[in-house]
Design a protein around this motif. Sequence first.
Motif, PDB file in Angstrom:
ATOM      1  N   UNK A 129       9.169 -10.661  15.052  1.00 40.98           N
ATOM      2  CA  UNK A 129       9.564 -11.434  13.870  1.00 40.98           C
ATOM      3  C   UNK A 129      10.037 -10.537  12.724  1.00 40.98           C
ATOM      4  N   UNK A 130       9.584  -9.312  12.743  1.00 45.23           N
ATOM      5  CA  UNK A 130       9.960  -8.394  11.665  1.00 45.23           C
ATOM      6  C   UNK A 130       9.116  -7.146  11.766  1.00 45.23           C
ATOM      7  N   UNK A 131       9.344  -6.227  10.840  1.00 48.92           N
ATOM      8  CA  UNK A 131       8.588  -4.982  10.940  1.00 48.92           C
ATOM      9  C   UNK A 131       8.484  -4.249   9.615  1.00 48.92           C
ATOM     10  N   UNK A 132       7.723  -3.186   9.661  1.00 54.98           N
ATOM     11  CA  UNK A 132       7.601  -2.272   8.519  1.00 54.98           C
ATOM     12  C   UNK A 132       8.038  -0.902   9.012  1.00 54.98           C
ATOM     13  N   UNK A 133       9.025  -0.326   8.325  1.00 59.64           N
ATOM     14  CA  UNK A 133       9.546   0.967   8.758  1.00 59.64           C
ATOM     15  C   UNK A 133       9.176   2.033   7.739  1.00 59.64           C
ATOM     16  N   UNK A 134       8.551   3.099   8.236  1.00 56.79           N
ATOM     17  CA  UNK A 134       8.178   4.234   7.381  1.00 56.79           C
ATOM     18  C   UNK A 134       8.939   5.452   7.909  1.00 56.79           C
ATOM     19  N   UNK A 158       0.850  -1.208   0.000  1.00 57.25           N
ATOM     20  CA  UNK A 158       0.000   0.000   0.000  1.00 57.25           C
ATOM     21  C   UNK A 158       0.880   1.251   0.000  1.00 57.25           C
ATOM     22  N   UNK A 159       1.871   1.252   0.889  1.00 58.57           N
ATOM     23  CA  UNK A 159       2.739   2.436   0.999  1.00 58.57           C
ATOM     24  C   UNK A 159       3.373   2.719  -0.366  1.00 58.57           C
ATOM     25  N   UNK A 160       3.879   1.688  -0.989  1.00 59.47           N
ATOM     26  CA  UNK A 160       4.543   1.870  -2.287  1.00 59.47           C
ATOM     27  C   UNK A 160       3.538   2.356  -3.327  1.00 59.47           C
ATOM     28  N   UNK A 161       2.347   1.760  -3.329  1.00 61.46           N
ATOM     29  CA  UNK A 161       1.321   2.171  -4.293  1.00 61.46           C
ATOM     30  C   UNK A 161       0.985   3.649  -4.154  1.00 61.46           C
ATOM     31  N   UNK A 162       0.930   4.119  -2.917  1.00 56.38           N
ATOM     32  CA  UNK A 162       0.451   5.498  -2.696  1.00 56.38           C
ATOM     33  C   UNK A 162       1.600   6.497  -2.526  1.00 56.38           C
ATOM     34  N   UNK A 163       2.831   6.040  -2.813  1.00 52.70           N
ATOM     35  CA  UNK A 163       3.947   6.993  -2.849  1.00 52.70           C
ATOM     36  C   UNK A 163       4.558   7.332  -1.500  1.00 52.70           C
ATOM     37  N   UNK A 164       4.520   6.389  -0.559  1.00 51.65           N
ATOM     38  CA  UNK A 164       5.167   6.591   0.749  1.00 51.65           C
ATOM     39  C   UNK A 164       6.373   5.655   0.810  1.00 51.65           C
ATOM     40  N   UNK A 165       7.525   6.206   1.160  1.00 53.79           N
ATOM     41  CA  UNK A 165       8.714   5.364   1.258  1.00 53.79           C
ATOM     42  C   UNK A 165       8.544   4.400   2.436  1.00 53.79           C
ATOM     43  N   UNK A 166       8.792   3.117   2.200  1.00 59.58           N
ATOM     44  CA  UNK A 166       8.602   2.126   3.260  1.00 59.58           C
ATOM     45  C   UNK A 166       9.591   0.986   3.067  1.00 59.58           C
ATOM     46  N   UNK A 167       9.956   0.348   4.167  1.00 60.20           N
ATOM     47  CA  UNK A 167      10.904  -0.757   4.073  1.00 60.20           C
ATOM     48  C   UNK A 167      10.491  -1.869   5.034  1.00 60.20           C
ATOM     49  N   UNK A 168      10.495  -3.097   4.517  1.00 63.13           N
ATOM     50  CA  UNK A 168      10.274  -4.241   5.397  1.00 63.13           C
ATOM     51  C   UNK A 168      11.603  -4.551   6.076  1.00 63.13           C
ATOM     52  N   UNK A 169      11.568  -4.720   7.385  1.00 63.81           N
ATOM     53  CA  UNK A 169      12.819  -4.942   8.103  1.00 63.81           C
ATOM     54  C   UNK A 169      12.741  -6.241   8.898  1.00 63.81           C
ATOM     55  N   UNK A 170      13.901  -6.845   9.094  1.00 58.10           N
ATOM     56  CA  UNK A 170      13.952  -8.121   9.820  1.00 58.10           C
ATOM     57  C   UNK A 170      13.758  -7.856  11.318  1.00 58.10           C
ATOM     58  N   UNK A 171      13.606  -8.951  12.067  1.00 56.87           N
ATOM     59  CA  UNK A 171      13.501  -8.841  13.527  1.00 56.87           C
ATOM     60  C   UNK A 171      14.720  -8.134  14.101  1.00 56.87           C
ATOM     61  N   UNK A 172      15.913  -8.518  13.608  1.00 55.86           N
ATOM     62  CA  UNK A 172      17.148  -7.910  14.147  1.00 55.86           C
ATOM     63  C   UNK A 172      17.174  -6.402  13.872  1.00 55.86           C
ATOM     64  N   UNK A 173      16.770  -6.038  12.660  1.00 50.32           N
ATOM     65  CA  UNK A 173      16.765  -4.598  12.340  1.00 50.32           C
ATOM     66  C   UNK A 173      15.789  -3.837  13.234  1.00 50.32           C
ATOM     67  N   UNK A 174      14.678  -4.493  13.546  1.00 50.54           N
ATOM     68  CA  UNK A 174      13.718  -3.848  14.464  1.00 50.54           C
ATOM     69  C   UNK A 174      14.404  -3.567  15.797  1.00 50.54           C
ATOM     70  N   UNK A 175      15.162  -4.530  16.271  1.00 52.14           N
ATOM     71  CA  UNK A 175      15.826  -4.364  17.576  1.00 52.14           C
ATOM     72  C   UNK A 175      16.870  -3.246  17.483  1.00 52.14           C
ATOM     73  N   UNK A 176      17.576  -3.214  16.342  1.00 49.21           N
ATOM     74  CA  UNK A 176      18.580  -2.133  16.187  1.00 49.21           C
ATOM     75  C   UNK A 176      17.896  -0.768  16.230  1.00 49.21           C
ATOM     76  N   UNK A 177      16.774  -0.702  15.569  1.00 52.69           N
ATOM     77  CA  UNK A 177      16.058   0.566  15.492  1.00 52.69           C
ATOM     78  C   UNK A 177      15.399   0.916  16.814  1.00 52.69           C
ATOM     79  N   UNK A 178      15.024  -0.137  17.548  1.00 50.69           N
ATOM     80  CA  UNK A 178      14.232   0.051  18.756  1.00 50.69           C
ATOM     81  C   UNK A 178      14.737  -0.948  19.805  1.00 50.69           C
TER      82      UNK A 178
END
Length: 829
Positions: free
Chosen positions: A134-139, A105-125
């Motif tokens: 298990x994983x996340x969506x980062x906008x 949806x984000x990509x369709x409507x022109x919002x930058x978005x990235x699917x991130x792994x569980x580890x990346x979620x922990x790095x970010x948060x």
Amino acid sequence: SQRVVIIGAGIVGVNLADELVSRGWKDITVVEQGPLNMPGGSTSHAPGLVFQTNPSKTMTRLAKYTVEKLLSLKKDGQGCFNQLGGLEVATTPERLEELKRRHGYATSWGIEARLVSGEECIQMYPLLNKETVLGGLHIPTDGLALAARATQLLIERTREAGVRYLGNTPVTDIERSNGHVTGVTTPNGSVPADIVVSCAGFWGVEIGAMVGLQVPLLPLAHQYAKTTALPGLRNREVNSRINGMNATLPILRHQDQDLYYREHGDQFGIGYYGHRPMPVVAGSLGLTPEHVDEKNMPSRLDFTSRDFETAWNESEKLLPALRETHIADGFNGIFSFTPDGGPIIGRAPDLEGFYVAEAVWVTHSAGIAQAVAQILTTGRSEIDVGECDISRFEEIQLSREYVSETSQQNFVEIYDIIHPLAPKVSPRNLRISPFNVRQRELGAYFLEVGGWERPFWYEANAELLKYLPAKWQPVERDAWSAQHYSPISAAEAWKTRNAVAMYDMTAFHRFEVSGPGALHLLQRLTTSDLKKEPGSITYTLLLDDAAGIRGDIFVSRIEDEVFQIGANSATEFHYLSREARFQRQQSPSQWVQVREITGSTCSIGLWGPRARDVIAGVSTDDFSNKGLPYFGVKKVHVAGIPVLAFRKSYVGELGWELQTSAELGLRLWDAIAQAGKLHGIIAAGRAALNSLRLEKGYRIYGADMGTEHDPLEAGVVSAVDLKKKDDFVGKAGLSRRPKTPARRLRCLAINDGQSLVLGKEPVFYKGKAAGYITTAAFGFTVGRPIAYAWLPGSVSLGETVEAEYFGRHIAATVVAEPLYDPRNSRLLD
Ligand code: FAD
């Protein structure tokens, strides 16, 4: 400039004042019952998380504009939006899949978005529990809106531009004369106005009642709590003392447990939607006191800690550091929910000059204000806000019972994973056609839209699968696209193309336009020349002034002064009704009325190469090409029942829509079913119909096209009579539209012949996101999945594009349309 009164100085009301002054409107008064520094509505305590991504393109675009505007709003070098990014995490495999769809949806409507792994979620948060995520969506562009601050800055800015604010001033009545608002009443006297816009948030029902307008929203309390300081964060450097700027982590959503989180300096804020719905009647909250503070405001009820127990347990699991804290403070804050979850904006159907902009989140506030300001100043919004329009609701959907039940359900489901075809849990069997009893006997699988029960397929047809030729065999589906689906639809499509089938068309909107001015009205509002003999049907468009498509309708001239309209929604009915009212006032000799007849009538689509054999067994009327040509309509008798027969077809086969009054419907169904036995008739459902209509390239208004598109782009220019002499709405706008469209609605055929998409997926061209799917289906006749998509105008026939489905790229070819019977020989023979 007109005299405008805006009721309510929440984030929506002040944004509207700002959008209007920035367009040069001058005489604007905002009337607020609470004190202006803290009015006490939902905005006064809103935690302000802005997650922009939404299955709806409209809602996402409204959010995107809100972010842009809040970022631009600054004082003393500090803005009103902390762009921390948004992180939605998955703790279940189902959610992980859902996040892929949300990435789409984000990509369709022109919002930058990235699917991130569980580890990346922990790095970010780092506070997240790595065992559960298990994983996340980062906008990256999501963040925290400082709603109360933004409201104050906007009040300041608009005041300087001349907007008048009346604080501590409740509106007690709306003044009217001759069907037009003239002002508002307050304890300090009247404030005259040409336009009144109610931005009263969850008090919208009470304001609506002042003018007899049913505003379909339900105020519900929603829990929000703050923890004590988190020891690990206590000495953290915070970059501002302004609440909301003192946060550094992304805003966080844990939808599997109906939770969201933000920081308040070294404390955590936790919002919860998992508790029981707690409806509130705004009128019972009493008058807003003269002084409001953070703890005492009408929109804030006492915290009910027992309702929060699960939230707390789950929060400790997700963010183990919270175990070192406890709840310092909490409240049950009130805001609006609606039957379909959308905002309620636009003009009151029956009162000139009265508008609403309610049930709006902070997330969409500036976007909605911009849209309403554009509607007021230019007559149309650049962003298609049809799905937010108050006139989208039908009478039954406005009843208190319906609003209460469906809005509470929306609260419960707010973070749930909802399939696009999923029906409401309740109320069901609200609107049923006269054929319902037979449909049940045939094992209909019903889905619900707008309260109507609509059969998608019939289990009684299951045995046809045994005889289904290999070419017609449906492909295996993945778990998501297999929901609300049965291979039986393939057999129903096969029978329609090769024998005959009956479809229940009752749920399509029908209304009658009649009177000496009927032709004049329709000539003025549609793109076709309707000066035709009675007995003709015309497929035509309703445009707005800029030639954006505001509807596509069938106009059937039944008698000289009686037309029947086949439409998509209640919105067209309200539009035509209002224009008819004007016409009656302005030229009484051109008197015209518009009457809703959907519920009092019913309709069967009898379609297929053997349709004539069936009808011959049950009617002595002439159904030949001469007796009733394609796009003709006439009165006939079928089994002794008076019927209007429309020679048109939504599936692209010979046949008619046979319409009678509701009480005769069951008899008509039985008579046709009986006469059809000899010819192998079946009842067929919407799933087959949707596949067959897509093969014929028939568009669905709202999904395939809307006010953002013109007829050329949308591929419906054949519905515009370029030689029409009479002026019509949108005619001048059409001449200003580019002759070579920058984007086009194109037909795609999926290359591997089996991968399905369902709609709204992004489409990539030369490796870049370039458009999105509108509607899609497996084309049973053509033996492969097909889809329609908005693509750049430069993409040519035969080129390959890729649709993203659950993160997977599916190759498709841009093909000429329609895929089935482009010469209409099946319809004309
Ligand atoms: P309000 O702010 O309620 O403004 C309406 C105004 O109208 C009020 O000030 C009221 O006093 C005034 N009014 C009413 N009747 C009259 C009258 N008769 N005369 C004069 N004035 C009148 N949204 C998000 O986007 N993100 C979030 O994270 C978020 N979290 C939330 C958390 C909680 C706990 C709650 C309760 C809501 C949350 N929301 C969130 C929703 C959001 O707060 C509201 O949707 C939004 O603030 C509504 O703004 P508004 O201007 O329409 O309404």
